[in-house]
Scaffold this motif. Structure first.
Motif, PDB file in Angstrom:
ATOM      1  N   ILE A  40       1.086  -1.045  -0.084  1.00 25.14           N
ATOM      2  CA  ILE A  40       0.053   0.089   0.113  1.00 25.14           C
ATOM      3  C   ILE A  40       0.787   1.155  -0.039  1.00 25.14           C
ATOM      4  CG2 ILE A  40      -1.880   1.360   1.305  1.00 25.14           C
ATOM      5  CD1 ILE A  40      -2.924  -1.169   2.354  1.00 25.14           C
ATOM      6  N   CYS A  41       0.742   2.266  -0.971  1.00 25.04           N
ATOM      7  CA  CYS A  41       1.505   3.372  -1.039  1.00 25.04           C
ATOM      8  C   CYS A  41       0.868   4.605  -0.810  1.00 25.04           C
ATOM      9  CB  CYS A  41       2.005   3.405  -2.528  1.00 25.04           C
ATOM     10  SG  CYS A  41       3.009   4.642  -3.121  1.00 25.04           S
ATOM     11  N   GLY A  42       1.697   5.602  -0.836  1.00 22.85           N
ATOM     12  CA  GLY A  42       1.124   6.887  -0.188  1.00 22.85           C
ATOM     13  C   GLY A  42       0.020   7.480  -1.102  1.00 22.85           C
ATOM     14  N   GLY A  71      -3.240  -0.850  -6.283  1.00 21.81           N
ATOM     15  CA  GLY A  71      -2.224  -1.746  -6.369  1.00 21.81           C
ATOM     16  C   GLY A  71      -1.060  -1.618  -7.401  1.00 21.81           C
ATOM     17  N   HIS A  72      -0.064  -1.193  -6.931  1.00 22.27           N
ATOM     18  CA  HIS A  72       0.954  -1.026  -8.061  1.00 22.27           C
ATOM     19  C   HIS A  72       2.498  -1.523  -7.842  1.00 22.27           C
ATOM     20  CE1 HIS A  72       1.206   2.835  -5.887  1.00 22.27           C
ATOM     21  NE2 HIS A  72       2.445   2.749  -6.007  1.00 22.27           N
ATOM     22  N   GLU A  73       2.428  -1.881  -6.314  1.00 27.91           N
ATOM     23  CA  GLU A  73       3.625  -2.369  -5.924  1.00 27.91           C
ATOM     24  C   GLU A  73       3.489  -3.906  -5.721  1.00 27.91           C
ATOM     25  OE1 GLU A  73       4.377  -0.402  -2.275  1.00 27.91           O
ATOM     26  OE2 GLU A  73       4.471   1.586  -3.201  1.00 27.91           O
ATOM     27  N   ASN A  74       3.876  -4.474  -7.060  1.00 27.15           N
ATOM     28  CA  ASN A  74       3.118  -5.880  -7.048  1.00 27.15           C
ATOM     29  C   ASN A  74       4.486  -6.986  -7.233  1.00 27.15           C
ATOM     30  OD1 ASN A  74       0.196  -5.966  -6.981  1.00 27.15           O
ATOM     31  ND2 ASN A  74       0.738  -4.595  -8.755  1.00 27.15           N
ATOM     32  N   ALA A 174      11.072  -3.148  -3.992  1.00 26.57           N
ATOM     33  CA  ALA A 174      11.638  -2.610  -5.032  1.00 26.57           C
ATOM     34  C   ALA A 174      11.234  -1.466  -5.589  1.00 26.57           C
ATOM     35  CB  ALA A 174      11.562  -3.853  -6.112  1.00 26.57           C
ATOM     36  N   GLU A 175      10.075  -1.255  -5.567  1.00 31.09           N
ATOM     37  CA  GLU A 175       9.227   0.038  -6.168  1.00 31.09           C
ATOM     38  C   GLU A 175       9.713   1.086  -5.121  1.00 31.09           C
ATOM     39  OE1 GLU A 175       6.033   2.860  -6.691  1.00 31.09           O
ATOM     40  OE2 GLU A 175       6.853   2.106  -4.912  1.00 31.09           O
ATOM     41  N   PRO A 176       9.337   1.155  -3.929  1.00 28.17           N
ATOM     42  CA  PRO A 176       9.592   2.284  -3.301  1.00 28.17           C
ATOM     43  C   PRO A 176      11.400   2.438  -2.950  1.00 28.17           C
ATOM     44  CG  PRO A 176       8.939   0.822  -1.550  1.00 28.17           C
ATOM     45  CD  PRO A 176       8.709   0.327  -3.147  1.00 28.17           C
TER      46      PRO A 176
HETATM   47 ZN   LIG Z   1       4.237   3.180  -4.665  1.00 26.46          ZN
END
Ligand SMILES: [Zn+2]
Ligand SMILES: [Zn+2]
Length: 384
Positions: A40-42, A71-74, A174-176
């Motif tokens: 879960i992202c900001g 949901g994009h940090e998958n 990996a994403e953040p």
């Molecule tokens: Zn994000």
């Protein structure tokens, strides 16, 4: 696999519900992926609160959209794929893909044809960018986010195949971690006289949620000297102590002047070399610049959505101290696999898995989202 795919849908600000979608037919070069873990992202929190304008003032400005499956940090497992006629499906590095493989999916799909795609390889500056978690779920094939049973992965997505040793947690981070590339940019600037980010430098991180924590760890790994974490949450400040912060400051118990004085005290009166804004609090731009040294670097990564304006004095804040300001939106997709490798190489030093403090099944996405807005958590993730 059932013919109906269930997923959490952000229908409009403040309304998240479970909906069913037809299991889609897949086009050539596409795949269906079972999300194994999704951060879960900001931006998800902002989207829920109705603060959803991104890329403001550029041709790719977007509001929301709603409805969308967030949901994009998958990290996911390939359950179905359709090879193209001419070649087999491969990941970003040319590794063959097959059903059952675990992959990390970069959030953004680039057109590869616009001016920016041709001139800014690795960056996500595409005029025609499409991002998982931010695509309208009313449009077929609907399932464009990781908070559900299955996710549709478009041809041309950046896919990274991961080995069994890479945990889902590291895959999600990996994403953040790839968002921290301005620190790498600042490293490059350090070849200029006393600019950028050099070994031993004092780095201040404002806002130490997951993104700030990733910057703090990255600063440590890139050779920072003193590292200072600033936040409102005692839970998060304590967390940062365990992950390499030398000093922690709670904004609720200190004034801006006291914070600036502490930075001066620990830098022989010069000020911080690097200040990183990850709080998404616009006033921090001014406060952070005030505590920079001559020629210091300010990195602005906390405002992925438009939350309004702040007053700057161009002389005092930009010219007088010759500051360098690096603004950044989104991540550098060429940094995703290097970020995984960086974490894997340093997992004895940092408990990366421990950064995911809470996990909720996608059927409880709302609970997870609300948890992520509370002060006593770090990264919250959605699981099957
Ligand atoms: Zn994000
Ligand atoms: Zn493009």
């Amino acid at each position: 696999m059932p013919e109906t795919v269930k997923a959490a849908v952000l229908v409009e600000p403040g309304r998240l519900e479970i909906q069913g979608f037809p299991r889609p037919e897949i086009e050539e070069g596409a795949m269906l992926v079972k999300p194994l873990m999704c951060g879960i992202c900001g931006t998800d929190k902002h989207g829920y609160n109705g603060e959803a304008v991104q890329y403001a003032g550029t041709p790719r400005e977007v509001n929301g959209p709603y409805p969308a499956i967030p949901g994009h940090e998958n990290v996911g497992e390939i359950v179905e794929m359709r090879q193209t006629k001419s070649e087999s499906l491969k990941d970003f590095y040319g590794k063959e893909l097959k059903e059952g493989d675990r992959i990390v999916i970069s959030p953004d799909i680039m057109c590869g044809k616009c001016y920016w795609c041709k001139h800014s390889f690795g960056y996500t500056w595409c005029d025609n960018i499409r991002s998982y978690g931010h695509l309208e779920s009313s449009v077929p094939p609907h399932i464009f986010g990781g908070w559900g049973e299955l996710m549709y992965v478009f041809p041309g997505s950046h896919i990274f195949k991961i080995s069994d040793e890479v945990s889902n947690e590291i895959g999600v981070l990996a994403e953040p971690m790839a968002v921290t590339y301005p620190l790498d940019i600042a490293k490059g600037h350090s070849s200029l006289p006393h600019e950028g980010f050099s070994s031993g430098d004092t780095v201040v991180v404002y806002g130490v949620g997951p993104l700030g924590l990733c910057h703090l760890i990255k600063a440590r790994l890139l050779g920072a000297g003193k590292v200072v974490a600033i936040d409102k949450s005692e839970y998060r400040l304590k967390f940062c102590k365990d992950y390499g912060a030398d000093y922690t400051l709670n904004v609720d118990n200190t004034t801006a002047e006291e914070r600036r004085q502490l930075i001066l005290d620990i830098t022989d009166g010069r000020g911080a070399d690097v200040v990183i804004e990850c709080a998404g609090v616009k006033e921090v731009l001014v406060e952070g610049i005030e505590m920079l040294r001559q020629g210091g670097t300010f990195i602005e990564v906390g405002h992925f959505v438009d939350v309004g304006e702040v007053k700057l004095n161009p002389h005092r804040h930009l010219c007088a101290k010759n500051i360098r300001l690096i603004g950044q939106m989104n991540l550098c997709y060429t940094g995703m696999m290097p970020s995984i490798q960086l974490m894997m190489a340093n997992r004895d030093r940092f408990d990366f898995d421990g950064i995911i403090t809470h996990k909720f099944p996608f059927t409880q996405s709302l609970k997870g989202l609300l948890k992520s807005m509370e002060p006593d958590c770090m990264k919250v993730a959605i699981i099957p």
